[in-house]
Write a protein that holds these residues in place. Structure first.
Motif, PDB file in Angstrom:
ATOM      1  N   ALA A 191      33.232  16.297  52.939  1.00 45.20           N
ATOM      2  CA  ALA A 191      31.795  16.460  52.707  1.00 45.20           C
ATOM      3  C   ALA A 191      31.122  17.162  53.883  1.00 45.20           C
ATOM      4  CB  ALA A 191      31.155  15.086  52.506  1.00 45.20           C
ATOM      5  N   GLY A 192      29.999  17.828  53.584  1.00 43.01           N
ATOM      6  CA  GLY A 192      29.212  18.453  54.652  1.00 43.01           C
ATOM      7  C   GLY A 192      27.927  17.696  54.928  1.00 43.01           C
ATOM      8  N   TRP A 193      27.570  16.788  54.000  1.00 39.21           N
ATOM      9  CA  TRP A 193      26.273  16.106  54.081  1.00 39.21           C
ATOM     10  C   TRP A 193      26.435  14.613  53.839  1.00 39.21           C
ATOM     11  CZ3 TRP A 193      22.206  19.139  55.408  1.00 39.21           C
ATOM     12  CH2 TRP A 193      22.290  20.506  55.156  1.00 39.21           C
ATOM     13  N   VAL A 194      25.519  13.839  54.463  1.00 40.99           N
ATOM     14  CA  VAL A 194      25.394  12.423  54.126  1.00 40.99           C
ATOM     15  C   VAL A 194      24.016  12.204  53.512  1.00 40.99           C
ATOM     16  CG1 VAL A 194      24.565  11.788  56.452  1.00 40.99           C
ATOM     17  CG2 VAL A 194      25.615  10.057  54.987  1.00 40.99           C
ATOM     18  N   ASP A 195      23.968  11.338  52.510  1.00 40.85           N
ATOM     19  CA  ASP A 195      22.727  11.093  51.759  1.00 40.85           C
ATOM     20  C   ASP A 195      22.627   9.588  51.510  1.00 40.85           C
ATOM     21  OD1 ASP A 195      20.579  11.276  49.960  1.00 40.85           O
ATOM     22  OD2 ASP A 195      21.524  12.809  48.704  1.00 40.85           O
ATOM     23  N   VAL A 196      21.395   9.094  51.359  1.00 43.71           N
ATOM     24  CA  VAL A 196      21.159   7.680  51.028  1.00 43.71           C
ATOM     25  C   VAL A 196      20.025   7.643  50.011  1.00 43.71           C
ATOM     26  CG1 VAL A 196      20.432   5.420  51.932  1.00 43.71           C
ATOM     27  CG2 VAL A 196      21.796   6.940  53.384  1.00 43.71           C
ATOM     28  N   PHE A 197      20.119   6.743  49.049  1.00 44.67           N
ATOM     29  CA  PHE A 197      19.008   6.498  48.122  1.00 44.67           C
ATOM     30  C   PHE A 197      18.137   5.438  48.798  1.00 44.67           C
ATOM     31  CE2 PHE A 197      18.038   4.991  43.453  1.00 44.67           C
ATOM     32  CZ  PHE A 197      16.731   5.418  43.593  1.00 44.67           C
ATOM     33  N   CYS A 198      17.093   5.904  49.473  1.00 40.88           N
ATOM     34  CA  CYS A 198      16.211   5.022  50.248  1.00 40.88           C
ATOM     35  C   CYS A 198      14.990   4.723  49.388  1.00 40.88           C
ATOM     36  CB  CYS A 198      15.820   5.726  51.555  1.00 40.88           C
ATOM     37  SG  CYS A 198      14.687   4.779  52.581  1.00 40.88           S
ATOM     38  N   ASP A 199      15.034   3.626  48.673  1.00 44.33           N
ATOM     39  CA  ASP A 199      13.942   3.352  47.737  1.00 44.33           C
ATOM     40  C   ASP A 199      14.028   1.895  47.278  1.00 44.33           C
ATOM     41  OD1 ASP A 199      11.741   4.017  46.019  1.00 44.33           O
ATOM     42  OD2 ASP A 199      12.597   6.018  45.751  1.00 44.33           O
ATOM     43  N   THR A 200      13.001   1.454  46.593  1.00 47.41           N
ATOM     44  CA  THR A 200      12.987   0.108  46.030  1.00 47.41           C
ATOM     45  C   THR A 200      14.167  -0.061  45.076  1.00 47.41           C
ATOM     46  OG1 THR A 200      10.610   0.285  46.093  1.00 47.41           O
ATOM     47  CG2 THR A 200      11.510  -1.508  44.759  1.00 47.41           C
ATOM     48  N   GLY A 201      14.930  -1.126  45.271  1.00 42.58           N
ATOM     49  CA  GLY A 201      16.077  -1.365  44.385  1.00 42.58           C
ATOM     50  C   GLY A 201      17.350  -0.738  44.899  1.00 42.58           C
ATOM     51  N   ALA A 202      17.246   0.056  45.980  1.00 40.98           N
ATOM     52  CA  ALA A 202      18.455   0.678  46.540  1.00 40.98           C
ATOM     53  C   ALA A 202      18.564   0.253  48.011  1.00 40.98           C
ATOM     54  CB  ALA A 202      18.422   2.187  46.356  1.00 40.98           C
ATOM     55  N   PHE A 203      18.253   1.126  48.977  1.00 44.45           N
ATOM     56  CA  PHE A 203      18.435   0.781  50.394  1.00 44.45           C
ATOM     57  C   PHE A 203      17.109   0.875  51.151  1.00 44.45           C
ATOM     58  CE2 PHE A 203      22.515   2.023  48.765  1.00 44.45           C
ATOM     59  CZ  PHE A 203      23.331   1.000  49.229  1.00 44.45           C
ATOM     60  N   ASP A 204      16.915  -0.050  52.104  1.00 42.06           N
ATOM     61  CA  ASP A 204      15.671  -0.037  52.875  1.00 42.06           C
ATOM     62  C   ASP A 204      15.816   0.865  54.109  1.00 42.06           C
ATOM     63  OD1 ASP A 204      16.938  -1.453  54.932  1.00 42.06           O
ATOM     64  OD2 ASP A 204      16.175  -3.404  54.287  1.00 42.06           O
ATOM     65  N   ALA A 205      14.757   0.931  54.904  1.00 36.06           N
ATOM     66  CA  ALA A 205      14.727   1.881  56.022  1.00 36.06           C
ATOM     67  C   ALA A 205      15.848   1.605  57.024  1.00 36.06           C
ATOM     68  CB  ALA A 205      13.373   1.816  56.712  1.00 36.06           C
ATOM     69  N   GLU A 206      16.021   0.335  57.395  1.00 35.07           N
ATOM     70  CA  GLU A 206      17.037   0.005  58.407  1.00 35.07           C
ATOM     71  C   GLU A 206      18.435   0.331  57.912  1.00 35.07           C
ATOM     72  OE1 GLU A 206      17.371  -0.425  61.630  1.00 35.07           O
ATOM     73  OE2 GLU A 206      15.269   0.073  61.332  1.00 35.07           O
ATOM     74  N   ARG A 223      20.574  14.571  54.357  1.00 35.26           N
ATOM     75  CA  ARG A 223      19.620  14.763  53.257  1.00 35.26           C
ATOM     76  C   ARG A 223      19.338  13.388  52.677  1.00 35.26           C
ATOM     77  NH1 ARG A 223      20.990  19.095  51.952  1.00 35.26           N
ATOM     78  NH2 ARG A 223      19.972  19.299  49.931  1.00 35.26           N
ATOM     79  N   LEU A 224      18.284  13.245  51.918  1.00 35.72           N
ATOM     80  CA  LEU A 224      17.877  11.905  51.509  1.00 35.72           C
ATOM     81  C   LEU A 224      17.252  11.923  50.122  1.00 35.72           C
ATOM     82  CD1 LEU A 224      18.144   9.486  53.458  1.00 35.72           C
ATOM     83  CD2 LEU A 224      15.690   9.556  53.746  1.00 35.72           C
ATOM     84  N   HIS A 225      17.482  10.824  49.365  1.00 33.76           N
ATOM     85  CA  HIS A 225      16.678  10.534  48.172  1.00 33.76           C
ATOM     86  C   HIS A 225      15.538   9.644  48.660  1.00 33.76           C
ATOM     87  CE1 HIS A 225      20.379  11.570  46.062  1.00 33.76           C
ATOM     88  NE2 HIS A 225      19.820  11.359  44.887  1.00 33.76           N
ATOM     89  N   GLY A 226      14.298  10.021  48.446  1.00 40.03           N
ATOM     90  CA  GLY A 226      13.207   9.176  48.928  1.00 40.03           C
ATOM     91  C   GLY A 226      11.957   9.266  48.085  1.00 40.03           C
ATOM     92  N   ASN A 227      11.215   8.160  48.056  1.00 40.64           N
ATOM     93  CA  ASN A 227       9.881   8.110  47.440  1.00 40.64           C
ATOM     94  C   ASN A 227       9.915   8.487  45.957  1.00 40.64           C
ATOM     95  OD1 ASN A 227       9.788   8.627  50.423  1.00 40.64           O
ATOM     96  ND2 ASN A 227       7.627   8.171  50.100  1.00 40.64           N
ATOM     97  N   GLN A 228      11.002   8.072  45.290  1.00 39.96           N
ATOM     98  CA  GLN A 228      11.116   8.315  43.847  1.00 39.96           C
ATOM     99  C   GLN A 228      10.429   7.207  43.056  1.00 39.96           C
ATOM    100  OE1 GLN A 228      15.150   8.135  42.290  1.00 39.96           O
ATOM    101  NE2 GLN A 228      14.532   8.812  40.259  1.00 39.96           N
ATOM    102  N   ILE A 229      10.692   5.974  43.454  1.00 41.45           N
ATOM    103  CA  ILE A 229      10.241   4.844  42.634  1.00 41.45           C
ATOM    104  C   ILE A 229       8.889   4.335  43.115  1.00 41.45           C
ATOM    105  CG2 ILE A 229      10.860   2.469  41.980  1.00 41.45           C
ATOM    106  CD1 ILE A 229      13.780   3.457  41.855  1.00 41.45           C
TER     107      ILE A 229
END
Ligand code: NIG
Length: 401
Positions: A191-206, A223-229
């Motif tokens: 892989a070239g990138w790391v990503d996290v689903f940072c959102d309610t129901g997935a992972f918190d900031a810490e 890169r990040l998944h954020g502020n979807q939910i």
């Protein structure tokens, strides 16, 4: 080195620093690169000549956010949403079970089919990710599959999304020990990138910070998944880590917009030069499929933030690879001009993948990724939504469609 003159272009949208849209234009492709662009009347000789017979030509789409490694069907979940249910991240677990059960051959065939669909719709540069494995063995299997396809030149960028969801039945911190330990170790070469689903129901900031820090230490881009939910810490954490892109961005506070804008102060938008900041990745098909508020692309652009448009193809929230659909929707519903939408779906995506020096616009020296529309002008993408407008595609100088 063989050259091809592509001529009789009614409208050529370059997305170059001057934002040139040429009429009656031609392009010369040499090997895998663009060698010349200009008025058809001035075109140099070439070994081969292809007339596009008065059609419009654009850079190939850069789809900077997809999840193509999956099996299974979630149409019932979609139907329930259309009847009023809200999207919740839990459906990821359903796809994970179906995907784990698929053989290597079946998964490869499914991904190849989706890539072929994407290319048939004008996509020439494609990011895709793991995230439906969620065990060390499965995430490694998916990452290996994608690295193999990248080797073959079918996909361009591979992202590790082991932190997509805490697998049902597992403790979050215990699962993250795997993600930042043996899982990351197993996928980092692929892989070239790391990503996290940072959102309610997935992972918190810490938790997100923990995964991103480990990814960075392993040499991966962020890169990040954020502020979807909901409004939450996604954008803030993305900015803190200098992420190339934060995607979804449906629920933004004023502070989020200011923080994103602050990352673009070293960038000159007009000439597309300088140090790029964190791209705001907008995913219109996903917003429609989840009945989320559309990402505020207009507001983001007006704040000086580079925006990308991507398909987010996945079985839960956006089962389409059609960039034509996403671009048309951005014009019709998000109030982007056609030029802004095309730029977001080409150069915007390239910036979000830090590939802007190679792809994302039609300029001499860049990869010859061209999308020929079956229409005389690119505005037909919004004017005739849903029509099969892709006529031909060149990817890295080769005719792909
Ligand atoms: O980008 N938001 C997180 N991941 C996917 C959806 C995953 C799913 O529901 O299967 C997305 O929308």
């Amino acid at each position: 080195m063989r050259s091809t003159l592509i001529t009789d272009i009614a409208e050529l949208t370059t997305v170059d620093p001057e934002g040139r849209v040429l009429t009656d234009a031609a392009v010369v492709v040499e090997d895998e690169r663009i060698a010349w662009i200009g008025p058809a009347a001035d075109a140099p000789d070439a070994d081969d000549r292809v007339s596009v017979e008065g059609r419009a030509v654009l850079p190939g789409w850069v789809d900077s956010h997809t999840h193509l490694v999956f099996d299974g069907d979630r149409s019932a979940e979609f139907e329930a949403r259309m009847a009023g249910e809200s999207y919740a991240a839990g459906g990821i677990g359903v796809t994970t079970s179906a995907t784990r059960a698929a053989s290597d051959d079946r998964l490869a065939e499914l991904v190849r089919g989706r890539v072929a669909d994407a290319v048939a719709g004008g996509t020439t540069y494609l990011e895709t990710k793991t995230g439906y494995g969620l065990t060390v063995e499965e995430e490694a299997r998916h990452a290996r599959l994608l690295a193999g396809l990248r080797e073959e030149g079918l996909v361009d960028e591979v992202t590790f999304l082991g932190a997509h969801l805490v697998p049902p039945g597992r403790d979050a911190e215990d699962y993250l020990d795997d993600v930042v330990g043996p899982m990351l170790e197993a996928v980092r070469e692929h892989a070239g990138w790391v990503d996290v689903f940072c959102d309610t129901g997935a992972f918190d900031a810490e938790q997100t910070r923990r995964v991103l820090a480990a990814g960075v230490a392993a040499g991966l881009g962020v890169r990040l998944h954020g502020n979807q939910i909901e409004q939450g810490p996604g954008v803030g954490v993305a900015v803190e880590f200098g992420a190339a892109s934060v995607d979804h961005v449906n629920h933004l506070s004023d502070a989020d917009v200011e923080a994103l804008a602050g990352t673009w102060t070293g960038w000159d938008r007009a000439s597309a030069t300088g140090t790029p900041g964190t791209v705001a990745g907008c995913l219109p098909a996903c917003d429609l499929s989840t009945r989320a508020p559309l990402a505020p692309a207009r507001r983001l652009l007006d704040a000086g933030i580079e925006v990308s448009l991507a398909s987010n193809c996945n079985p839960g929230t956006s089962y389409t690879t059609s960039m034509n659909f996403n671009v048309g929707t951005a014009v019709l519903q998000m109030h982007l001009t056609l030029a802004e939408a095309v730029r977001a779906a080409t150069l915007g995506g390239a910036l979000g993948l830090r590939a802007q020096d190679r792809v994302g616009s039609l300029e001499v020296g860049k990869r010859a990724d061209l999308h020929v529309l079956d229409a005389p002008a690119a505005i037909h993408l919004a004017y005739r939504p849903g029509m099969p407008l892709t006529h031909a595609v060149w990817r890295a100088g080769r005719r792909a469609v």
